[in-house]
Motif scaffolding. Sequence first.
Motif, PDB file in Angstrom:
ATOM      1  N   GLY A 207       0.781  -1.183   0.040  1.00 51.62           N
ATOM      2  CA  GLY A 207      -0.006  -0.018  -0.061  1.00 51.62           C
ATOM      3  C   GLY A 207       0.917   1.103   0.129  1.00 51.62           C
ATOM      4  O   GLY A 207       0.363   2.319   0.647  1.00 51.62           O
ATOM      5  N   LEU A 208       1.985   1.277  -0.705  1.00 54.26           N
ATOM      6  CA  LEU A 208       2.951   2.299  -0.820  1.00 54.26           C
ATOM      7  C   LEU A 208       3.003   3.017  -1.950  1.00 54.26           C
ATOM      8  O   LEU A 208       2.927   2.215  -3.050  1.00 54.26           O
ATOM      9  N   GLY A 209       3.143   4.191  -2.135  1.00 51.53           N
ATOM     10  CA  GLY A 209       3.567   4.911  -3.327  1.00 51.53           C
ATOM     11  C   GLY A 209       4.830   4.998  -3.472  1.00 51.53           C
ATOM     12  O   GLY A 209       6.005   4.830  -2.453  1.00 51.53           O
ATOM     13  N   LEU A 210       5.608   5.352  -4.773  1.00 55.31           N
ATOM     14  CA  LEU A 210       7.017   5.290  -4.944  1.00 55.31           C
ATOM     15  C   LEU A 210       7.307   6.940  -5.659  1.00 55.31           C
ATOM     16  O   LEU A 210       6.647   7.295  -6.692  1.00 55.31           O
ATOM     17  N   VAL A 211       8.103   7.710  -4.837  1.00 51.32           N
ATOM     18  CA  VAL A 211       8.584   8.798  -5.490  1.00 51.32           C
ATOM     19  C   VAL A 211       9.946   8.960  -5.651  1.00 51.32           C
ATOM     20  O   VAL A 211      10.791   8.520  -4.597  1.00 51.32           O
ATOM     21  N   VAL A 212      10.470   9.440  -6.633  1.00 50.60           N
ATOM     22  CA  VAL A 212      11.742   9.293  -7.261  1.00 50.60           C
ATOM     23  C   VAL A 212      12.571  10.793  -7.165  1.00 50.60           C
ATOM     24  O   VAL A 212      11.617  11.701  -7.427  1.00 50.60           O
ATOM     25  N   ASP A 213      13.586  10.797  -6.628  1.00 49.74           N
ATOM     26  CA  ASP A 213      14.360  12.276  -6.478  1.00 49.74           C
ATOM     27  C   ASP A 213      15.183  12.131  -7.867  1.00 49.74           C
ATOM     28  O   ASP A 213      15.895  11.491  -8.008  1.00 49.74           O
ATOM     29  N   ILE A 214      15.166  13.224  -8.520  1.00 51.03           N
ATOM     30  CA  ILE A 214      15.941  13.617  -9.604  1.00 51.03           C
ATOM     31  C   ILE A 214      16.882  15.036  -9.296  1.00 51.03           C
ATOM     32  O   ILE A 214      16.150  15.775  -8.758  1.00 51.03           O
ATOM     33  N   VAL A 215      18.094  15.112  -9.969  1.00 49.70           N
ATOM     34  CA  VAL A 215      18.699  16.160  -9.867  1.00 49.70           C
ATOM     35  C   VAL A 215      18.847  16.705 -11.384  1.00 49.70           C
ATOM     36  O   VAL A 215      19.964  16.240 -12.060  1.00 49.70           O
ATOM     37  N   PRO A 216      18.119  17.549 -11.977  1.00 49.72           N
ATOM     38  CA  PRO A 216      18.284  17.966 -13.270  1.00 49.72           C
ATOM     39  C   PRO A 216      19.488  19.183 -13.353  1.00 49.72           C
ATOM     40  O   PRO A 216      19.982  19.502 -14.457  1.00 49.72           O
ATOM     41  N   ASN A 217      19.963  19.852 -12.325  1.00 49.00           N
ATOM     42  CA  ASN A 217      20.926  20.788 -12.448  1.00 49.00           C
ATOM     43  C   ASN A 217      22.068  20.606 -12.833  1.00 49.00           C
ATOM     44  O   ASN A 217      23.080  21.289 -13.532  1.00 49.00           O
ATOM     45  N   HIS A 218      22.705  19.458 -12.525  1.00 41.43           N
ATOM     46  CA  HIS A 218      24.115  19.135 -12.553  1.00 41.43           C
ATOM     47  C   HIS A 218      24.452  17.400 -12.640  1.00 41.43           C
ATOM     48  O   HIS A 218      23.362  16.791 -12.226  1.00 41.43           O
ATOM     49  N   LEU A 219      25.531  17.269 -13.045  1.00 40.29           N
ATOM     50  CA  LEU A 219      25.915  15.886 -12.967  1.00 40.29           C
ATOM     51  C   LEU A 219      27.259  15.843 -12.114  1.00 40.29           C
ATOM     52  O   LEU A 219      28.212  16.812 -12.347  1.00 40.29           O
ATOM     53  N   GLY A 220      27.676  14.479 -11.607  1.00 41.97           N
ATOM     54  CA  GLY A 220      28.832  14.239 -11.030  1.00 41.97           C
ATOM     55  C   GLY A 220      29.889  14.269 -12.064  1.00 41.97           C
ATOM     56  O   GLY A 220      29.999  13.403 -13.195  1.00 41.97           O
ATOM     57  N   VAL A 221      31.289  14.849 -12.001  1.00 44.65           N
ATOM     58  CA  VAL A 221      32.333  14.763 -13.028  1.00 44.65           C
ATOM     59  C   VAL A 221      33.557  14.689 -12.404  1.00 44.65           C
ATOM     60  O   VAL A 221      34.474  14.995 -12.782  1.00 44.65           O
ATOM     61  N   ASP A 222      33.542  14.691 -10.960  1.00 46.37           N
ATOM     62  CA  ASP A 222      34.771  14.488 -10.313  1.00 46.37           C
ATOM     63  C   ASP A 222      35.740  13.426 -10.619  1.00 46.37           C
ATOM     64  O   ASP A 222      37.048  13.825 -10.790  1.00 46.37           O
TER      65      ASP A 222
END
Length: 707
Positions: A12-27
């Motif tokens: 009985g749970l919903g699923l919420v996904v966190d997205i990061v559109p501003n930047h990408l990791g490049v280290d």
Amino acid sequence: MRALRAACREHGLGLVVDIVPNHLGVDSAAANPWWWDALRRGPESPYFSFFDFDTSPANGADGKIVLPVLGSPDAVDDLVVVDPSRTDSGEAELHYFEHRFPIAPGTADIAPGTGGGTAREVHARQHYRLVHWREPLLGYRRFFTVTGLAGVRQEDPNVFDAMHAEVRRWCSEDLVDGIRVDHPDGLADPVGYTRRLRELVGDRWLLLEKILSPGTGSVPPEVLDPAMGVDGTTGYDALRLIDHLLVDARGEAHLSALAAQYSGGFGDDAQVHAQSAAIKRQIVAEDLAPELGRLVRAVRAEGWVQSESSARPVGSVGGDVSDKRYDDDDTTDSDAQLRETLISVIALTPFYRADYPVLRGTLPALLDVLRRERPERTAALQLISRALACGGEASARLAQVTGAATAKAEEDRLFYRLGRLVSLNEVGGSPGRMGLSVDAFHLTMAERAAAMPGTMTALSTHDTKRGEDVRARISVLSQVPDEWADFVAEVFATYPPPAEDAGYFLLQVIVGVWPTAEGSAAGQSELAGSASSSPAADASALRPRLHAYADKAMREAAVHTTWTDQDADFESAVHRWIDDLIDSGSGLVGGFVERIAPAGRDNSLLAKAVQLLSPAFRTSTRAPRCGKTRSSTPTIGGSWTTAPCGPGRSPASGIPSSLWCARSCGYAATTPTRWRVDRTCRSLFTVRPPPTWWRSCVHWARPVPLV
């Protein structure tokens, strides 16, 4: 993802996904194929346009992509060209210790006798240039001042489509119920982005991790722009209100006096805004110098384009405007004045960014104020006004730099300096004010329910600086300022801190997390990592985490030590002071904590009840239990936020009119409407309203007094 979706539905749970559109990791360049290909092939790469590169000939590196990774100015001599047979990519690479970089095709033939050249010469042929990390040069937009996170150009439809391919798949297969968007203020066009995202996700729950400015005495609090088409924020605005609800405003005068004595200022709105502006000036001039330089170039380019098309452009400041132009032979002086003027605009902007439609008029008014106060800068202000009127690159970059400067100046620096009541120094907080009346709280919640019924209410997130229970206990100090003053005086007399401002700040946190007899007896001390039998044992186990917290807090404050120029002697002295409190002063500290802990627990329960019964979705970070206290990651606690997603796509749907509060406040009523918050967690959580009720009346809520 499909298996997770099925398991959630089964429970009985919903699923919420966190997205990061501003930047990408490049280290690690090799770990990001898009970044690697863009560095390797330059403008010929299909991914070159994905990143917000600065390849202007005036970028300080002859138009090459600047990567600040070298340990010293002459460390180019430490570069090594690695043979394809020894690389994971199967191609020649340029290595600098553990850092790997691609080599453009045909620029390094390292076969013996072919004259491929030295590593320095190969480096000179690349599309990028490696420089000393302290140089004020950068070849791309980044997240705040984190060079390992490169900004992405979501304003480009092709980039948006590529970056959201997975989101589109999740939605097409109905694998998610909602999307949480991280850091929209960093985007060039956050309103345009969220509108496109809304089209993609349909009527799924859509939230933004956006800080709404609390406003000032003359500027009302910021509201989420309706033009964005989202359901709400992740709840920092509600967190601020609930935190203030727990504060006794009657303690303000005494706590302000203590702050002036130990922290160098009263900590009121006047000091907060003055210091915020001063720190923003410093951040922009130093930490964000590359971003400022790029903004100056954009203003120059677009300002003169606009001046050619209009003698008096829309958006220019009022009154008599000087016709002085920036002559070519005066570029150095005019650039300096333009930089200083832009710094002033950024420092005085009362929001994270002022280009949202709902904030229209903020920048014209601000420019006019600056013109009146600094008439000698009229020419620079005119140029800025003309550039902003274009609505192009200059406008977007000003907004992006303002957001980064505000976050770094307030959340990551000022809020680690202010000492009046540390529980209010929170993300999105307003530490210059103390307390909020119950009536004002209810009115605000009613307005919030009407405007954003699908928004989120949070007390702890992965970004909060202290856990909700820590803040709840610290807020009790506002009820007992006299006792707190005596306690601080005794602690400082017996165990003098290396610096009183640092000690006063840290002592509040120490009091907030110190274990109690009740918590130890129940085996609930999460801080120790395992069950303990006494507060003293728990406090000793707390030692390494307090050391780590002190290092973070003092480096962020940047008064006695910093991240880039650490003062090992000072940091060691702080550690010894903490050790003295734990080893010799536990009776003194523990006695005061036992005095305020019951009220702190009541504050925690009240805050949780208000959160659960307030309008909107409630989010909990590892539901707190009585006697458990946590502070911020990476110090004392903190974890990812989760939230339930109820039936249907609209939070306001399915609520019978009979459940609406008879007082017409905009809340739905619980049954019973009034209930008693007991002194045990069990009584709170066993009578909470069903999760299918979206909003709840909190007219019963009152701050819990200590005496």
